[in-house]
Design a protein around this motif. Structure first.
Motif, PDB file in Angstrom:
ATOM      1  N   VAL A  76      43.200  18.312  52.178  1.00  0.00           N
ATOM      2  CA  VAL A  76      42.479  19.576  52.331  1.00  0.00           C
ATOM      3  C   VAL A  76      42.974  20.564  51.270  1.00  0.00           C
ATOM      4  O   VAL A  76      44.178  20.815  51.157  1.00  0.00           O
ATOM      5  N   ILE A  77      42.013  21.119  50.500  1.00  0.00           N
ATOM      6  CA  ILE A  77      42.330  22.033  49.407  1.00  0.00           C
ATOM      7  C   ILE A  77      41.560  23.326  49.623  1.00  0.00           C
ATOM      8  O   ILE A  77      40.322  23.299  49.750  1.00  0.00           O
ATOM      9  N   GLY A  78      42.246  24.443  49.684  1.00  0.00           N
ATOM     10  CA  GLY A  78      41.599  25.724  49.923  1.00  0.00           C
ATOM     11  C   GLY A  78      41.489  26.563  48.654  1.00  0.00           C
ATOM     12  O   GLY A  78      42.381  26.528  47.798  1.00  0.00           O
ATOM     13  N   PHE A  79      40.403  27.325  48.551  1.00  0.00           N
ATOM     14  CA  PHE A  79      40.213  28.282  47.457  1.00  0.00           C
ATOM     15  C   PHE A  79      39.970  29.654  48.074  1.00  0.00           C
ATOM     16  O   PHE A  79      39.020  29.828  48.843  1.00  0.00           O
ATOM     17  N   ALA A  80      40.817  30.624  47.741  1.00  0.00           N
ATOM     18  CA  ALA A  80      40.662  31.986  48.263  1.00  0.00           C
ATOM     19  C   ALA A  80      40.888  32.978  47.128  1.00  0.00           C
ATOM     20  O   ALA A  80      41.804  32.811  46.314  1.00  0.00           O
ATOM     21  N   SER A  81      40.067  33.995  47.075  1.00  0.00           N
ATOM     22  CA  SER A  81      40.239  35.021  46.050  1.00  0.00           C
ATOM     23  C   SER A  81      41.281  36.035  46.513  1.00  0.00           C
ATOM     24  O   SER A  81      41.488  36.245  47.712  1.00  0.00           O
ATOM     25  N   THR A  82      41.950  36.662  45.560  1.00  0.00           N
ATOM     26  CA  THR A  82      42.812  37.790  45.898  1.00  0.00           C
ATOM     27  C   THR A  82      42.030  39.095  45.851  1.00  0.00           C
ATOM     28  O   THR A  82      42.433  40.083  46.460  1.00  0.00           O
ATOM     29  N   LYS A  83      40.904  39.082  45.145  1.00  0.00           N
ATOM     30  CA  LYS A  83      39.993  40.229  45.081  1.00  0.00           C
ATOM     31  C   LYS A  83      38.572  39.681  45.152  1.00  0.00           C
ATOM     32  O   LYS A  83      38.224  38.784  44.391  1.00  0.00           O
ATOM     33  N   PRO A  84      37.755  40.155  46.092  1.00  0.00           N
ATOM     34  CA  PRO A  84      36.381  39.652  46.181  1.00  0.00           C
ATOM     35  C   PRO A  84      35.670  39.714  44.830  1.00  0.00           C
ATOM     36  O   PRO A  84      35.837  40.660  44.069  1.00  0.00           O
ATOM     37  N   GLY A  85      34.889  38.667  44.548  1.00  0.00           N
ATOM     38  CA  GLY A  85      34.174  38.621  43.285  1.00  0.00           C
ATOM     39  C   GLY A  85      34.935  37.948  42.165  1.00  0.00           C
ATOM     40  O   GLY A  85      34.482  37.948  41.017  1.00  0.00           O
ATOM     41  N   SER A  86      36.085  37.339  42.460  1.00  0.00           N
ATOM     42  CA  SER A  86      36.898  36.704  41.418  1.00  0.00           C
ATOM     43  C   SER A  86      36.425  35.299  41.063  1.00  0.00           C
ATOM     44  O   SER A  86      36.958  34.682  40.143  1.00  0.00           O
ATOM     45  N   ASP A 118      46.545  21.312  52.762  1.00  0.00           N
ATOM     46  CA  ASP A 118      47.660  20.670  52.046  1.00  0.00           C
ATOM     47  C   ASP A 118      48.086  21.513  50.857  1.00  0.00           C
ATOM     48  O   ASP A 118      49.269  21.569  50.522  1.00  0.00           O
ATOM     49  N   THR A 119      47.123  22.142  50.215  1.00  0.00           N
ATOM     50  CA  THR A 119      47.426  23.010  49.084  1.00  0.00           C
ATOM     51  C   THR A 119      46.296  24.029  48.958  1.00  0.00           C
ATOM     52  O   THR A 119      45.210  23.828  49.501  1.00  0.00           O
ATOM     53  N   ALA A 120      46.574  25.124  48.275  1.00  0.00           N
ATOM     54  CA  ALA A 120      45.566  26.169  48.123  1.00  0.00           C
ATOM     55  C   ALA A 120      45.676  26.795  46.746  1.00  0.00           C
ATOM     56  O   ALA A 120      46.753  26.821  46.138  1.00  0.00           O
ATOM     57  N   CYS A 121      44.551  27.300  46.272  1.00  0.00           N
ATOM     58  CA  CYS A 121      44.492  28.013  44.998  1.00  0.00           C
ATOM     59  C   CYS A 121      44.102  29.457  45.272  1.00  0.00           C
ATOM     60  O   CYS A 121      43.066  29.710  45.908  1.00  0.00           O
ATOM     61  N   LEU A 122      44.924  30.395  44.809  1.00  0.00           N
ATOM     62  CA  LEU A 122      44.597  31.808  44.895  1.00  0.00           C
ATOM     63  C   LEU A 122      43.940  32.191  43.571  1.00  0.00           C
ATOM     64  O   LEU A 122      44.553  32.096  42.515  1.00  0.00           O
ATOM     65  N   VAL A 123      42.692  32.621  43.660  1.00  0.00           N
ATOM     66  CA  VAL A 123      41.907  32.879  42.455  1.00  0.00           C
ATOM     67  C   VAL A 123      41.979  34.364  42.108  1.00  0.00           C
ATOM     68  O   VAL A 123      41.664  35.225  42.925  1.00  0.00           O
ATOM     69  N   THR A 124      42.393  34.636  40.877  1.00  0.00           N
ATOM     70  CA  THR A 124      42.470  36.002  40.380  1.00  0.00           C
ATOM     71  C   THR A 124      41.791  36.059  39.014  1.00  0.00           C
ATOM     72  O   THR A 124      41.471  35.033  38.420  1.00  0.00           O
ATOM     73  N   THR A 125      41.563  37.261  38.526  1.00  0.00           N
ATOM     74  CA  THR A 125      41.112  37.461  37.149  1.00  0.00           C
ATOM     75  C   THR A 125      42.175  38.298  36.434  1.00  0.00           C
ATOM     76  O   THR A 125      43.163  38.713  37.048  1.00  0.00           O
ATOM     77  N   ALA A 126      41.962  38.554  35.161  1.00  0.00           N
ATOM     78  CA  ALA A 126      42.947  39.314  34.384  1.00  0.00           C
ATOM     79  C   ALA A 126      42.760  40.823  34.528  1.00  0.00           C
ATOM     80  O   ALA A 126      43.500  41.594  33.905  1.00  0.00           O
ATOM     81  N   GLU A 127      41.787  41.277  35.341  1.00  0.00           N
ATOM     82  CA  GLU A 127      41.624  42.710  35.565  1.00  0.00           C
ATOM     83  C   GLU A 127      42.853  43.271  36.275  1.00  0.00           C
ATOM     84  O   GLU A 127      43.466  42.603  37.124  1.00  0.00           O
ATOM     85  N   LEU A 128      43.194  44.513  35.958  1.00  0.00           N
ATOM     86  CA  LEU A 128      44.385  45.126  36.547  1.00  0.00           C
ATOM     87  C   LEU A 128      44.290  45.178  38.064  1.00  0.00           C
ATOM     88  O   LEU A 128      45.273  44.922  38.773  1.00  0.00           O
ATOM     89  N   SER A 129      43.112  45.526  38.590  1.00  0.00           N
ATOM     90  CA  SER A 129      42.970  45.621  40.049  1.00  0.00           C
ATOM     91  C   SER A 129      43.168  44.262  40.710  1.00  0.00           C
ATOM     92  O   SER A 129      43.782  44.152  41.775  1.00  0.00           O
TER      93      SER A 129
END
Length: 369
Positions: free
Chosen positions: A144-154, A277-288
């Protein structure tokens, strides 16, 4: 200990640090209880549930000396789970009142300082006997692999969907894409899916689906199965035990399960992260986005999630920004799984058509790698 007598995996909960250290010193040479986490305070039920899913212990070692009321409440809660978690009470002395109250609450055994080897063996045998009826033949379960954003819209949903396609292409295995964003799931929109069923049909029913139901529940696209989020926001609270059952069920049907999750700050994402089992936190390079990523990592650290359970994906990064994976790792003290390029035209084409990325595109190659 005989050759087939493996240590019991244990979670230690003890605000009394002298008690905890005494037990750990005594347990190490005997090697009957393998303590995978030493928790320094009693936990609210929701946090305790996350810890149980995170570490999957066979037994909880519960400090009875600090607060017998809180300890007994936790014992009663652990026995309501499915399957129940056995509890061994710990105390600084052979306290008669604590023994009676903990056993009435449901504790399997009681140990007191200095935790001699013979007493540990008695407790070990008791817990092993109680666990025996629920021991089942081990079968290989899906990852099981999860994908979650740290900021909506990432871009977490896009990466989850395209990763599911890539995994199926590369492995030829059975892959499920499960949209757990119950308030605003977008997988059906991205992939142009019109399906009568959604993840709510798994979460909001009395009985889990049988094998014969499975083809009806899932949509099918380019080699993967998809269970989309609901068309309308689902506002009822996610029941932790139900989510656990659903994820354990899909593990048995699929080799890989990709979870598209809401923002990591959402309760559903945290519950799912404890199951994955593992997860990816998705971010962009924007400061926010980077700011929220730092806050997310701090939150996960406070909640006790080990850093080995998740990593960072930096999405939509252009070469002009001059940021490398090593820079982000240094910034956050967490591993970066990948830096995903900003391939706008390739992404626009697949979202418009609702199809997998081409392996020839820069974005497609990056996701496959």
């Amino acid at each position: 200990m005989s050759a087939n007598e493996l240590p019991i995996v244990a979670l230690l909960i003890s605000p009394n640090r002298e008690l905890a250290e005494s037990f750990l010193r005594a347990a190490t040479p005997v090697h009957l209880f393998q303590v995978v986490s030493d928790i320094k305070s009693y936990l609210p039920e929701q946090v305790l549930e996350m810890r149980i899913r995170q570490f999957r212990p066979d037994v909880v070692l519960m400090d009875l000396s600090t607060d017998i009321e809180q300890a007994c409440e936790s014992i009663q809660y652990l026995l309501t789970r499915t399957p129940a978690i056995q509890v061994v009470g710990l105390h600084t002395s052979q306290d008669g009142n604590a023994i009676v109250r903990s056993l009435r609450a449901g504790a399997a055994e009681f140990l007191w300082m200095p935790f001699d080897a013979a007493a540990q063996k008695v407790a070990f045998d008791r817990v092993a006997k109680l666990r025996a009826p629920v021991v089942q033949e081990e079968t290989e379960l899906g990852k099981v692999i999860g994908f979650a954003s740290t900021k909506p819209g990432s871009g977490a949903s896009t990466l989850a969907a395209q990763s599911a396609f890539a995994i199926q292409r590369l492995t030829g295995k059975r892959v499920l894409l499960l949209d757990l964003d119950l308030m605003g799931g977008t997988i059906s929109f991205y992939l142009k899916i019109h399906h009568p069923n959604s993840v709510v049909d798994l979460l909001d029913r009395e009985n889990l689906p049988s094998d014969s139901d499975w083809d009806r529940l899932a949509a099918h696209l380019d080699g993967i199965d998809i269970i989309p989020g609901p068309d309308e926001p689902f506002t009822l609270a996610m029941e932790p035990g139900r989510l656990h059952l659903v994820i354990e069920m899909v593990r048995k049907h699929y080799d890989f399960v990709v979870l598209d999750l809401p923002s990591i700050f959402h309760r559903t994402a945290l519950l799912a992260l404890s199951e994955a089992d593992t997860a990816c936190l998705v971010t962009t390079a924007e400061l926010s986005s980077l700011h929220l990523t730092r806050k997310a990592l701090e939150m996960l650290d406070v909640l006790g999630f080990e850093k080995s359970r998740y990593s960072i994906l930096v999405n939509r990064l252009s070469r002009q920004e001059g940021i490398a994976a090593a820079d982000v790792e240094k910034m956050f003290g967490a591993s970066v799984r990948a830096v995903i390029p900003n391939d706008y035209f390739s992404l626009h084409r697949v979202v418009t058509r609702g199809e997998p990325l081409s392996q020839e595109s820069e974005l497609g190659r990056s996701i496959e790698s």
